[in-house]
Design a protein around this motif. Structure first.
Motif, PDB file in Angstrom:
ATOM      1  N   ASN A   1      80.044  -5.436 -51.447  1.00  0.00           N
ATOM      2  CA  ASN A   1      79.877  -5.644 -52.883  1.00  0.00           C
ATOM      3  C   ASN A   1      79.638  -7.121 -53.193  1.00  0.00           C
TER       4      ASN A   1
ATOM      5  N   GLN B   1      85.444  -7.051 -52.660  1.00  0.00           N
ATOM      6  CA  GLN B   1      85.652  -5.679 -52.213  1.00  0.00           C
ATOM      7  C   GLN B   1      86.972  -5.161 -52.761  1.00  0.00           C
TER       8      GLN B   1
ATOM      9  N   PRO C   1      89.462  -1.909 -53.332  1.00  0.00           N
ATOM     10  CA  PRO C   1      89.726  -0.554 -52.845  1.00  0.00           C
ATOM     11  C   PRO C   1      89.650   0.466 -53.983  1.00  0.00           C
ATOM     12  N   SER C   2      89.255   1.674 -53.656  1.00  0.00           N
ATOM     13  CA  SER C   2      89.189   2.740 -54.664  1.00  0.00           C
ATOM     14  C   SER C   2      90.574   3.064 -55.204  1.00  0.00           C
ATOM     15  N   ASN C   3      91.582   2.847 -54.365  1.00  0.00           N
ATOM     16  CA  ASN C   3      92.960   3.138 -54.773  1.00  0.00           C
ATOM     17  C   ASN C   3      93.714   1.855 -55.094  1.00  0.00           C
ATOM     18  N   TYR C   4      93.002   0.837 -55.598  1.00  0.00           N
ATOM     19  CA  TYR C   4      93.594  -0.492 -55.760  1.00  0.00           C
ATOM     20  C   TYR C   4      94.792  -0.487 -56.696  1.00  0.00           C
ATOM     21  N   GLU C   5      95.870  -1.037 -56.209  1.00  0.00           N
ATOM     22  CA  GLU C   5      97.104  -1.194 -56.982  1.00  0.00           C
ATOM     23  C   GLU C   5      97.260  -2.691 -57.297  1.00  0.00           C
TER      24      GLU C   5
ATOM     25  N   CYS D   1      90.699  -3.909 -46.827  1.00  0.00           N
ATOM     26  CA  CYS D   1      90.415  -3.155 -48.047  1.00  0.00           C
ATOM     27  C   CYS D   1      90.962  -1.728 -47.936  1.00  0.00           C
ATOM     28  N   GLN D   2      90.831  -1.139 -46.770  1.00  0.00           N
ATOM     29  CA  GLN D   2      91.305   0.235 -46.562  1.00  0.00           C
ATOM     30  C   GLN D   2      92.820   0.344 -46.665  1.00  0.00           C
TER      31      GLN D   2
ATOM     32  N   ARG E   1      92.533  -6.072 -52.250  1.00  0.00           N
ATOM     33  CA  ARG E   1      91.271  -6.600 -52.763  1.00  0.00           C
ATOM     34  C   ARG E   1      90.902  -7.824 -51.933  1.00  0.00           C
TER      35      ARG E   1
END
Length: 329
Positions: free
Chosen positions: A10, A27, A29-33, A60-61, A65
């Protein structure tokens, strides 16, 4: 994110309040907290955001971030003509401004090579913006009490002799005209390292195939070549700031010690000539919470030579951070 495909990351650009334009990878994460600390990675010479390609994905996985700028003078980031723009005070102000742009108060700063030196100085210039610090390959050294020229440093530490060449004006055009040999010579394993004592003669030697035993494959090498098409003045300018750095640090009266509550990880290859054991030991005098990891039989390019180990050791370090650091972001 595919490490072999730069476009799978990105990409973003930002006009930061220091006036510079920075290109960076962001970058998320889709599940970023958001309670997880963001990581900002600073590359060295002659590198690129691409130098972190094998670590961005694993971090990232795991929910982090990961922000990776092209440093000043590199890639698609601005390349000022004046060498003083590349002092660590100036670069650290840029990194702080990039965090402001991203509305990030505190981050874990991770650096390699010149990026490691810069990360250590960021902890002095902007101590309030760090959650933790990770330094790779270049150990922390405190601000000097007396100015030491590049020539004096080369005499005292012969393994740093190459810095005299990089600091000279002639190196700019010579490296620009011989990019493939230069990069092929720099990105090597410790077993295949060539002597840097006479770099100018080495990179113009047409009898040597520098791409043999290079850590970069052909596609990666060509990507790096494309990143330096704008020229080498910016990247080499870091080596031309010795006096400016000394004067700025002396004027600011920067401390020698990092904050006592700052968690620090230092990781290095045991076969890295730019990381003498005495320098690693010396860093402990100035860092209270220093955790050192030696990568056996690894050279300078730890993110390439020990891809998985670097990723996992940083994750282990991050997991050990006290939760109170997270809450103060």
């Amino acid at each position: 994110m595919i490490p072999t495909d730069p476009q799978s990351f990105n990409h973003r650009t930002a006009q930061i309040h220091t006036g510079r334009l920075y290109h960076f990878i962001d970058q998320i994460p889709s599940n970023y907290e958001p309670t997880r600390p963001p990581l900002i990675c600073l590359h060295g010479f002659p590198d690129s955001w691409f130098g972190w390609r094998h670590q961005i994905g694993p971090w990232c996985q795991q929910g982090f971030r990961v922000i990776v700028p092209d440093m000043l003078g590199y890639g698609e980031t601005d390349m000022p003509h004046d060498a003083s723009a590349y002092s660590t005070k100036s670069i650290c102000n840029d990194i702080s401004a990039l965090l402001d742009f991203l509305a990030i108060h505190k981050a874990v700063v991770i650096g390699h090579d010149w990026g490691s030196y810069t990360a250590g100085r960021f902890a002095l210039w902007h101590p309030d913006r760090l959650i933790a610090l990770v330094m790779l390959s270049i150990p922390y050294v405190p601000p000097k009490e007396q100015h030491m020229s590049v020539e004096d440093m080369a005499r005292l530490y012969p393994s740093y002799g190459y810095q005299m060449y990089f600091a000279s004006d002639s190196s700019t055009s010579e490296i620009e005209e011989n990019l493939v040999p230069f990069l092929g010579m720099v990105f090597r394993t410790p077993e295949k390292t060539l002597s840097w004592s006479k770099l100018d003669e080495l990179i113009t030697n047409k009898q040597i195939n520098f791409t043999d035993d290079c850590l970069l494959n052909e596609r990666e090498l060509q990507f790096y070549v494309s990143r330096f098409q704008r020229g080498m003045r910016g990247p080499l300018s870091y080596y031309r700031t010795t006096k400016t750095r000394f004067e700025e640090e002396k004027e600011a009266q920067l401390p020698a010690h990092l904050l006592p509550n700052l968690p620090v990880l230092f990781m290095y290859g045991t076969k890295d000539d730019t990381c003498p054991p005495a320098a690693v030991r010396n860093a402990h005098k100035f860092i209270s919470r220093l955790n050192t990891v030696a990568l056996e039989d690894v050279g300078h390019w730890v993110m390439l030579e020990a891809q998985d180990r670097v990723a996992s050791e940083v994750l282990r370090f991050l997991s050990s951070l006290d939760s109170s650091h997270h809450s103060r972001m």
